[in-house]
Scaffold this motif. Structure first.
Motif, PDB file in Angstrom:
ATOM      1  N   TYR A   1      19.101  -2.617  -4.581  1.00  0.00           N
ATOM      2  CA  TYR A   1      17.685  -2.293  -4.604  1.00  0.00           C
ATOM      3  C   TYR A   1      16.879  -3.560  -4.403  1.00  0.00           C
ATOM      4  CZ  TYR A   1      16.884  -4.090  -9.334  1.00  0.00           C
ATOM      5  OH  TYR A   1      16.743  -4.905 -10.412  1.00  0.00           O
ATOM      6  N   LEU A   2      15.700  -3.392  -3.839  1.00  0.00           N
ATOM      7  CA  LEU A   2      14.748  -4.479  -3.643  1.00  0.00           C
ATOM      8  C   LEU A   2      13.409  -4.040  -4.203  1.00  0.00           C
ATOM      9  CD1 LEU A   2      15.448  -5.303   0.118  1.00  0.00           C
ATOM     10  CD2 LEU A   2      16.311  -6.547  -1.863  1.00  0.00           C
ATOM     11  N   VAL A   3      12.684  -4.966  -4.784  1.00  0.00           N
ATOM     12  CA  VAL A   3      11.326  -4.709  -5.255  1.00  0.00           C
ATOM     13  C   VAL A   3      10.439  -5.733  -4.558  1.00  0.00           C
ATOM     14  CG1 VAL A   3       9.766  -4.597  -7.236  1.00  0.00           C
ATOM     15  CG2 VAL A   3      12.190  -3.953  -7.504  1.00  0.00           C
ATOM     16  N   ILE A   4       9.491  -5.252  -3.779  1.00  0.00           N
ATOM     17  CA  ILE A   4       8.576  -6.131  -3.051  1.00  0.00           C
ATOM     18  C   ILE A   4       7.180  -5.902  -3.610  1.00  0.00           C
ATOM     19  CG2 ILE A   4       7.673  -6.803  -0.803  1.00  0.00           C
ATOM     20  CD1 ILE A   4      10.276  -5.484   0.378  1.00  0.00           C
ATOM     21  N   VAL A   5       6.641  -6.906  -4.292  1.00  0.00           N
ATOM     22  CA  VAL A   5       5.338  -6.812  -4.943  1.00  0.00           C
ATOM     23  C   VAL A   5       4.259  -7.353  -4.007  1.00  0.00           C
ATOM     24  CG1 VAL A   5       3.954  -7.558  -6.930  1.00  0.00           C
ATOM     25  CG2 VAL A   5       6.381  -7.049  -7.224  1.00  0.00           C
ATOM     26  N   VAL A   6       3.155  -6.616  -3.914  1.00  0.00           N
ATOM     27  CA  VAL A   6       1.997  -6.996  -3.100  1.00  0.00           C
ATOM     28  C   VAL A   6       0.737  -6.786  -3.943  1.00  0.00           C
ATOM     29  CG1 VAL A   6       3.126  -6.479  -0.896  1.00  0.00           C
ATOM     30  CG2 VAL A   6       1.852  -4.692  -2.079  1.00  0.00           C
ATOM     31  N   PRO A   7      -0.399  -7.343  -3.481  1.00  0.00           N
ATOM     32  CA  PRO A   7      -1.626  -7.219  -4.279  1.00  0.00           C
ATOM     33  C   PRO A   7      -2.119  -5.787  -4.472  1.00  0.00           C
ATOM     34  CG  PRO A   7      -1.868  -8.926  -2.615  1.00  0.00           C
ATOM     35  CD  PRO A   7      -0.581  -8.227  -2.337  1.00  0.00           C
ATOM     36  N   ASP A   8      -1.922  -4.911  -3.464  1.00  0.00           N
ATOM     37  CA  ASP A   8      -2.407  -3.531  -3.575  1.00  0.00           C
ATOM     38  C   ASP A   8      -1.639  -2.655  -2.592  1.00  0.00           C
ATOM     39  OD1 ASP A   8      -3.726  -3.689  -0.934  1.00  0.00           O
ATOM     40  OD2 ASP A   8      -5.127  -4.998  -1.985  1.00  0.00           O
ATOM     41  N   LEU A   9      -1.782  -1.337  -2.736  1.00  0.00           N
ATOM     42  CA  LEU A   9      -1.052  -0.401  -1.874  1.00  0.00           C
ATOM     43  C   LEU A   9      -1.360  -0.609  -0.391  1.00  0.00           C
ATOM     44  CD1 LEU A   9      -1.199   2.945  -3.872  1.00  0.00           C
ATOM     45  CD2 LEU A   9       0.791   1.493  -3.479  1.00  0.00           C
ATOM     46  N   GLY A  10      -2.586  -0.932  -0.059  1.00  0.00           N
ATOM     47  CA  GLY A  10      -2.961  -1.144   1.330  1.00  0.00           C
ATOM     48  C   GLY A  10      -2.201  -2.283   1.981  1.00  0.00           C
ATOM     49  N   SER A  11      -1.782  -3.267   1.196  1.00  0.00           N
ATOM     50  CA  SER A  11      -1.044  -4.412   1.724  1.00  0.00           C
ATOM     51  C   SER A  11       0.370  -4.053   2.169  1.00  0.00           C
ATOM     52  CB  SER A  11      -0.970  -5.518   0.672  1.00  0.00           C
ATOM     53  OG  SER A  11      -2.252  -5.963   0.314  1.00  0.00           O
ATOM     54  N   LEU A  12       0.859  -2.908   1.745  1.00  0.00           N
ATOM     55  CA  LEU A  12       2.216  -2.507   2.115  1.00  0.00           C
ATOM     56  C   LEU A  12       2.370  -2.294   3.619  1.00  0.00           C
ATOM     57  CD1 LEU A  12       3.024  -0.064  -0.825  1.00  0.00           C
ATOM     58  CD2 LEU A  12       4.012  -2.343  -0.437  1.00  0.00           C
ATOM     59  N   ASP A  13       1.270  -2.057   4.327  1.00  0.00           N
ATOM     60  CA  ASP A  13       1.372  -1.827   5.767  1.00  0.00           C
ATOM     61  C   ASP A  13       1.962  -3.023   6.502  1.00  0.00           C
ATOM     62  OD1 ASP A  13      -0.836  -3.538   5.575  1.00  0.00           O
ATOM     63  OD2 ASP A  13      -2.057  -2.387   7.000  1.00  0.00           O
ATOM     64  N   ARG A  14       1.848  -4.203   5.929  1.00  0.00           N
ATOM     65  CA  ARG A  14       2.424  -5.405   6.547  1.00  0.00           C
ATOM     66  C   ARG A  14       3.952  -5.399   6.513  1.00  0.00           C
ATOM     67  NH1 ARG A  14      -1.326 -10.069   7.340  1.00  0.00           N
ATOM     68  NH2 ARG A  14      -3.316  -8.985   7.377  1.00  0.00           N
ATOM     69  N   LEU A  15       4.539  -4.580   5.659  1.00  0.00           N
ATOM     70  CA  LEU A  15       5.995  -4.498   5.551  1.00  0.00           C
ATOM     71  C   LEU A  15       6.604  -3.562   6.583  1.00  0.00           C
ATOM     72  CD1 LEU A  15       6.360  -4.195   1.679  1.00  0.00           C
ATOM     73  CD2 LEU A  15       6.363  -6.270   3.064  1.00  0.00           C
ATOM     74  N   VAL A  16       5.818  -2.620   7.075  1.00  0.00           N
ATOM     75  CA  VAL A  16       6.341  -1.564   7.951  1.00  0.00           C
ATOM     76  C   VAL A  16       7.055  -2.116   9.177  1.00  0.00           C
ATOM     77  CG1 VAL A  16       5.703   0.423   9.388  1.00  0.00           C
ATOM     78  CG2 VAL A  16       4.759   0.181   7.081  1.00  0.00           C
ATOM     79  N   PRO A  17       6.467  -3.038   9.952  1.00  0.00           N
ATOM     80  CA  PRO A  17       7.185  -3.529  11.140  1.00  0.00           C
ATOM     81  C   PRO A  17       8.519  -4.200  10.791  1.00  0.00           C
ATOM     82  CG  PRO A  17       4.868  -4.143  11.254  1.00  0.00           C
ATOM     83  CD  PRO A  17       5.106  -3.594   9.881  1.00  0.00           C
ATOM     84  N   ALA A  18       8.542  -5.008   9.738  1.00  0.00           N
ATOM     85  CA  ALA A  18       9.772  -5.700   9.370  1.00  0.00           C
ATOM     86  C   ALA A  18      10.848  -4.716   8.920  1.00  0.00           C
ATOM     87  CB  ALA A  18       9.492  -6.724   8.268  1.00  0.00           C
TER      88      ALA A  18
ATOM     89  N   VAL B   1       6.277  -5.799 -11.689  1.00  0.00           N
ATOM     90  CA  VAL B   1       4.948  -5.519 -11.124  1.00  0.00           C
ATOM     91  C   VAL B   1       3.887  -5.819 -12.183  1.00  0.00           C
ATOM     92  CG1 VAL B   1       3.480  -3.778 -10.034  1.00  0.00           C
ATOM     93  CG2 VAL B   1       5.965  -3.725  -9.672  1.00  0.00           C
ATOM     94  N   GLY B   2       3.080  -6.825 -11.901  1.00  0.00           N
ATOM     95  CA  GLY B   2       2.040  -7.225 -12.845  1.00  0.00           C
ATOM     96  C   GLY B   2       0.825  -6.320 -12.776  1.00  0.00           C
ATOM     97  N   PRO B   3      -0.065  -6.441 -13.756  1.00  0.00           N
ATOM     98  CA  PRO B   3      -1.293  -5.641 -13.773  1.00  0.00           C
ATOM     99  C   PRO B   3      -2.114  -5.848 -12.499  1.00  0.00           C
ATOM    100  CG  PRO B   3      -0.985  -6.761 -15.872  1.00  0.00           C
ATOM    101  CD  PRO B   3       0.044  -7.312 -14.931  1.00  0.00           C
ATOM    102  N   GLY B   4      -2.595  -4.750 -11.950  1.00  0.00           N
ATOM    103  CA  GLY B   4      -3.414  -4.801 -10.745  1.00  0.00           C
ATOM    104  C   GLY B   4      -2.625  -4.975  -9.463  1.00  0.00           C
ATOM    105  N   SER B   5      -1.289  -4.917  -9.535  1.00  0.00           N
ATOM    106  CA  SER B   5      -0.438  -5.090  -8.363  1.00  0.00           C
ATOM    107  C   SER B   5       0.261  -3.786  -8.008  1.00  0.00           C
ATOM    108  CB  SER B   5       0.630  -6.160  -8.618  1.00  0.00           C
ATOM    109  OG  SER B   5       0.047  -7.409  -8.825  1.00  0.00           O
ATOM    110  N   SER B   6       0.831  -3.775  -6.824  1.00  0.00           N
ATOM    111  CA  SER B   6       1.609  -2.636  -6.349  1.00  0.00           C
ATOM    112  C   SER B   6       2.934  -3.146  -5.818  1.00  0.00           C
ATOM    113  CB  SER B   6       0.860  -1.904  -5.234  1.00  0.00           C
ATOM    114  OG  SER B   6      -0.346  -1.368  -5.720  1.00  0.00           O
ATOM    115  N   ALA B   7       3.874  -2.242  -5.619  1.00  0.00           N
ATOM    116  CA  ALA B   7       5.182  -2.632  -5.088  1.00  0.00           C
ATOM    117  C   ALA B   7       5.833  -1.464  -4.388  1.00  0.00           C
ATOM    118  CB  ALA B   7       6.092  -3.129  -6.213  1.00  0.00           C
TER     119      ALA B   7
END
Length: 158
Positions: free
Chosen positions: A21-38, A102-108
């Motif tokens: 399993y992998l956990v990738i933490v980003v600032p918010d849900l909208g930032s996850l779009d940067r992961l899609v191409p990779a 996943v810290g407060p105010g973050s998404s993963a």
């Protein structure tokens, strides 16, 4: 086999020695779009197969955790047709444990993947009468510390 959400079927079982399993933490849900191409490229290149995927977001106030399925996260819409997703394999306990990072105010995004890049190694191990029995990511701070120039040991053998 496919899940109730209609994800694409997986025609062959994953190599159980290569699932992680992998956990990738980003600032918010909208930032996850940067992961899609990779992620798409890794799947297309057969380096990984996504077995399960959930998103989590932790409230900035109170720390409450919300778990979302792929279909509920617009920023990951580009992954909805990625080959190999099964879903439903991560338990509530798995998700809760992974979400500790996943810290407060973050998404993963929490991914359960088959590391297909190591399939030949796994097959060779089985042919030798063995198998891959473990592996672990080394914490970034430990790697950085090990790679940092050590001025105290200059001129001495290690």
């Amino acid at each position: 086999m496919s899940d109730a959400a209609g994800r694409r079927p997986v025609h062959e079982a994953p190599d159980a020695d290569l699932v992680e399993y992998l956990v990738i933490v980003v600032p918010d849900l909208g930032s996850l779009d940067r992961l899609v191409p990779a992620l798409g490229e890794l799947v297309e290149a057969s380096a990984i197969r996504i077995i399960d995927l959930v998103c989590v977001t932790r409230s900035a106030h109170g720390g409450g955790l919300t778990v979302l399925e792929l279909e509920d996260v617009e920023s990951l819409s580009g992954l909805r047709d990625v080959e190999g997703q099964v879903g439903g394999l991560l338990s509530a306990h798995d998700i809760a444990t992974a979400s500790l990072a996943v810290g407060p105010g973050s998404s993963a995004v929490v991914l359960l993947i088959e590391g297909r890049w190591a399939a030949r190694l796994s097959a060779a191990a089985r042919l030798a009468g063995g198998r891959i029995v473990g592996g672990e990511r080394i914490a970034r701070r430990r790697v950085e510390a090990a790679l940092a120039p050590d001025t105290s040991s200059r001129g001495t053998d290690r």
